[in-house]
Design an enzyme around this catalytic site. Structure first.
Site, short mmCIF file in Angstrom:
data_model
loop_
_atom_site.label_atom_id
_atom_site.label_comp_id
_atom_site.label_asym_id
_atom_site.label_seq_id
_atom_site.Cartn_x
_atom_site.Cartn_y
_atom_site.Cartn_z
N ARG A 174 0.83 -1.21 0.00
CA ARG A 174 0.00 0.00 0.00
C ARG A 174 0.86 1.26 0.00
O ARG A 174 0.42 2.31 -0.42
CB ARG A 174 -0.87 0.05 1.28
N ARG A 178 9.70 5.87 -3.06
CA ARG A 178 9.99 6.86 -4.11
C ARG A 178 11.43 7.33 -4.06
O ARG A 178 11.93 7.61 -2.98
CB ARG A 178 9.14 8.12 -3.91
N ARG A 253 -8.96 -6.96 13.44
CA ARG A 253 -8.12 -6.22 14.38
C ARG A 253 -8.95 -5.06 14.89
O ARG A 253 -9.62 -4.37 14.11
CB ARG A 253 -6.87 -5.72 13.65
N ARG A 284 -0.29 5.60 16.27
CA ARG A 284 -0.32 6.95 15.68
C ARG A 284 -0.84 7.96 16.67
O ARG A 284 -1.68 7.62 17.51
CB ARG A 284 -1.27 7.01 14.48
N GLU A 306 -3.94 6.30 18.89
CA GLU A 306 -4.61 5.11 18.34
C GLU A 306 -3.87 3.86 18.81
O GLU A 306 -2.73 3.63 18.45
CB GLU A 306 -4.55 5.24 16.81
N TYR A 354 -9.92 -5.14 3.01
CA TYR A 354 -9.22 -3.97 3.54
C TYR A 354 -9.41 -2.82 2.53
O TYR A 354 -8.49 -2.42 1.83
CB TYR A 354 -7.74 -4.35 3.69
N ASP A 356 -10.35 1.01 1.22
CA ASP A 356 -10.38 2.43 1.56
C ASP A 356 -11.71 3.01 1.08
O ASP A 356 -12.48 2.36 0.38
CB ASP A 356 -9.20 3.15 0.91
P1 FAD Z 1 -18.31 1.07 8.11
O1 FAD Z 1 -17.91 2.49 8.06
O2 FAD Z 1 -17.68 0.18 9.14
O3 FAD Z 1 -19.91 1.02 8.29
C1 FAD Z 1 -20.60 -0.13 8.68
C2 FAD Z 1 -21.71 0.33 9.61
O4 FAD Z 1 -22.58 -0.77 9.88
C3 FAD Z 1 -21.18 0.82 10.95
O5 FAD Z 1 -21.69 2.09 11.23
C4 FAD Z 1 -21.68 -0.24 11.93
O6 FAD Z 1 -21.98 0.29 13.22
C5 FAD Z 1 -22.95 -0.73 11.24
N1 FAD Z 1 -23.32 -2.07 11.65
C6 FAD Z 1 -22.53 -3.16 11.71
N2 FAD Z 1 -23.23 -4.22 12.15
C7 FAD Z 1 -24.49 -3.78 12.39
C8 FAD Z 1 -25.66 -4.40 12.90
N3 FAD Z 1 -25.66 -5.68 13.27
N4 FAD Z 1 -26.79 -3.68 13.01
C9 FAD Z 1 -26.80 -2.36 12.66
N5 FAD Z 1 -25.71 -1.72 12.19
C10 FAD Z 1 -24.57 -2.43 12.05
N6 FAD Z 1 -10.03 5.00 4.13
C11 FAD Z 1 -9.51 5.95 3.32
O7 FAD Z 1 -9.90 6.03 2.15
N7 FAD Z 1 -8.59 6.86 3.80
C12 FAD Z 1 -8.13 6.82 5.07
O8 FAD Z 1 -7.29 7.66 5.46
C13 FAD Z 1 -8.66 5.82 5.95
N8 FAD Z 1 -8.24 5.75 7.23
C14 FAD Z 1 -8.77 4.80 8.06
C15 FAD Z 1 -8.32 4.75 9.38
C16 FAD Z 1 -8.84 3.80 10.25
C17 FAD Z 1 -8.35 3.75 11.68
C18 FAD Z 1 -9.83 2.87 9.79
C19 FAD Z 1 -10.40 1.82 10.72
C20 FAD Z 1 -10.27 2.91 8.47
C21 FAD Z 1 -9.73 3.87 7.59
N9 FAD Z 1 -10.18 3.96 6.26
C22 FAD Z 1 -9.64 4.92 5.43
C23 FAD Z 1 -11.17 3.01 5.71
C24 FAD Z 1 -12.61 3.53 5.77
O9 FAD Z 1 -12.96 3.78 7.11
C25 FAD Z 1 -13.54 2.48 5.17
O10 FAD Z 1 -13.16 2.17 3.86
C26 FAD Z 1 -15.01 2.87 5.13
O11 FAD Z 1 -15.40 3.64 6.22
C27 FAD Z 1 -15.84 1.61 5.09
O12 FAD Z 1 -17.22 1.90 4.94
P2 FAD Z 1 -18.26 0.74 5.19
O13 FAD Z 1 -19.62 1.29 4.92
O14 FAD Z 1 -17.86 -0.49 4.46
O15 FAD Z 1 -18.09 0.32 6.73
N1 UDP Z 2 3.32 0.72 8.02
C1 UDP Z 2 4.52 0.67 8.69
N2 UDP Z 2 5.04 1.82 9.22
C2 UDP Z 2 4.41 3.00 9.09
C3 UDP Z 2 3.18 3.06 8.40
C4 UDP Z 2 2.65 1.90 7.89
O1 UDP Z 2 5.10 -0.40 8.82
O2 UDP Z 2 4.94 4.02 9.60
C5 UDP Z 2 2.76 -0.55 7.47
C6 UDP Z 2 1.86 -1.25 8.50
O3 UDP Z 2 2.01 -2.65 8.29
C7 UDP Z 2 0.50 -0.79 8.09
C8 UDP Z 2 0.62 -0.77 6.57
O4 UDP Z 2 1.95 -0.29 6.34
O5 UDP Z 2 -0.52 -1.68 8.54
C9 UDP Z 2 -0.37 0.10 5.85
O6 UDP Z 2 -0.27 1.42 6.35
P1 UDP Z 2 -1.45 2.47 6.21
O7 UDP Z 2 -0.96 3.78 6.70
O8 UDP Z 2 -1.97 2.39 4.82
O9 UDP Z 2 -2.51 1.85 7.23
P2 UDP Z 2 -4.00 2.27 7.65
O10 UDP Z 2 -4.09 3.77 7.56
O11 UDP Z 2 -4.91 1.54 6.73
O12 UDP Z 2 -4.08 1.77 9.06
#
Ligand code: FAD
Ligand code: UDP
Length: 373
Positions: A174, A178, A253, A284, A306, A354, A356
């Site tokens: 991911r 560069r 996780r 983070r 986090e 996984y 985004d």
């Molecule tokens: P979710 O957002 O998980 O929505 C599912 C919903 O269903 C939730 O609100 C949940 O409560 C509800 N639900 C589940 N089970 C039930 C049930 N039984 N009854 C009623 N409701 C229920 N993506 C990026 O593009 N850029 C980023 O920088 C980025 N950073 C991230 C950082 C973190 C820490 C995390 C965890 C994710 C990140 N993502 C990022 C990914 C992004 O959050 C997801 O791609 C996106 O939010 C997924 O949308 P979704 O609708 O699939 O799931």
């Molecule tokens: N990663 C790492 N060091 C860093 C940042 C990321 O080793 O400083 C690795 C780690 O395994 C992580 C993966 O790269 O799970 C993807 O990173 P990303 O920032 O895309 O993770 P997310 O925002 O989805 O948690």
């Protein structure tokens, strides 16, 4: 029976996009959400004039012009470019791995010198020329042992709770590598953060007289009845939970977020600092005001740590762990899903991927195309 055409379970980006598109086509939609707010993991909430990303830093990025145009219907985006900094035991390095990182580590000043250093480390590590079998081999073959040791191993193993040798190689692919002085974490053409936060996007998607939303409602409290009553269900929760884990648990996780207000204007000078050593228990630290270039109160800032956490039933499943064992089990659940033809499984949890944000929107629009073709 019900007056609705659809029940959508979950108000994340998948459920909300599907609801918006279904209502646009005149369908009546009921949306339920088990949390007490909409928007899933992209939920943001204003505090002290700062949009706080409640479930971790979210930066929108895509190279797909259609997806970029699509999301802009619901918010105006700023020009934010994600440039996290890594803190390894007090030493600071630019991410992703680029000439700034290589210069700080080894004093090299040209791409040729950096390449030579990485090649020598790869050779000494003796990992061979085969396709990398796991995350450790993949990381060393991409950027050598120094960066693997200082910036990847500790972070990765605490993030996933597993040895890097047991994790799939794709996770580290991911991140860009560069040979230029470019700290942009993503290679995508379009990138930014919605001015005013993400929640407005889902609010606007769900703002239609044909859509009724209820929060604080768990699908599993009434599963059999919902299946009986609704002609079609879009389910964005965990697919293994839907089937009562009958084939076994998929692995996830979890995370714990610790948010605090600090009485300074600028706490860490960047939106995201990664702590890449194994000992620091969090991965983070996010300082939310920097997502909007310091907007908010002058003498206050909001900071979130986090912490990765093991997942057990009942915890929030933030990440699917897409190793071979889990992907094989997911394939079995997909087969089981064929026995539920009225249910469509979508999103990060329903599709166990996984994904985004841009990929979730793409998946939802693809599902919409199939549904209404
Ligand atoms: P979710 O957002 O998980 O929505 C599912 C919903 O269903 C939730 O609100 C949940 O409560 C509800 N639900 C589940 N089970 C039930 C049930 N039984 N009854 C009623 N409701 C229920 N993506 C990026 O593009 N850029 C980023 O920088 C980025 N950073 C991230 C950082 C973190 C820490 C995390 C965890 C994710 C990140 N993502 C990022 C990914 C992004 O959050 C997801 O791609 C996106 O939010 C997924 O949308 P979704 O609708 O699939 O799931
Ligand atoms: N990663 C790492 N060091 C860093 C940042 C990321 O080793 O400083 C690795 C780690 O395994 C992580 C993966 O790269 O799970 C993807 O990173 P990303 O920032 O895309 O993770 P997310 O925002 O989805 O948690």
């Amino acid at each position: 029976m019900t007056k609705y055409d659809y029940l959508i379970v979950g108000t994340g980006l998948f459920g909300a996009t599907f609801a918006y598109e279904a209502a646009k086509r005149g369908k009546r939609v009921k949306v339920i959400e088990k949390r007490d707010h909409i928007a899933g993991n992209i939920y943001t909430k204003e505090q002290d004039g700062i949009q706080v990303h409640q479930y971790g830093a979210h930066i929108f990025h895509t190279s797909d012009k259609d997806i970029w145009d699509y999301i802009q219907q619901f918010a105006e985006f700023n020009r934010y470019t994600n440039s996290p900094v890594a803190n390894y035991k007090g030493e600071l390095y630019n991410l992703p791995f680029n000439m700034n990182t290589f210069n700080k580590l080894w004093g090299v000043t040209t791409p040729a010198e950096a390449k030579a250093t990485i090649d020598a480390q790869k050779k000494a590590a003796n990992i061979g020329d085969h396709t990398p079998k796991n995350l450790e081999e993949q990381a060393i073959s991409l950027i050598g042992t120094d960066i693997y040791t200082k910036l990847i191993k500790g972070y990765t193993e605490k993030q996933w709770g597993q040895k890097a040798t047991d994790l799939p190689a794709f996770i580290i692919r991911r991140l860009p590598v560069r040979y230029t002085f470019d700290n942009n974490y993503f290679n995508d053409t379009y990138q930014g953060i919605p001015i005013g936060g993400y929640t407005q996007i889902v609010e606007k998607m769900l703002d239609n007289d044909l859509i009724d939303v209820e929060t604080g409602v768990d699908f599993f409290d009434n599963k059999a009845q919902y299946i009986k009553d609704y002609p079609r269900i879009i389910f964005t929760g965990m697919i293994d939970q839907f089937f009562d884990y009958q084939l076994g648990e998929l692995q996830y996780r979890s995370l714990r977020f610790e948010t605090s207000e600090v009485d300074v204007d600028n706490y860490q000078g960047n939106a995201v600092i990664n702590y890449t050593d194994a000992e620091t228990p969090y991965t983070r630290v996010i300082e939310h005001k920097h997502f909007e270039f310091g907007k908010g109160q002058k003498d206050k800032t909001i900071v979130t740590r986090e912490y990765p956490a093991t997942w057990k039933r009942g915890d929030e499943p933030y990440y699917p762990i897409n190793n071979k064992q889990n992907n094989d089990l997911y394939t079995q659940y997909r087969k089981l899903a064929e026995s539920e033809p009225t249910v469509l499984f979508g999103g990060r949890l329903g599709m166990y991927r996984y994904y985004d944000m841009h990929q979730v929107i793409h998946a939802a629009l693809t599902a919409v195309d199939t549904e209404f073709k």
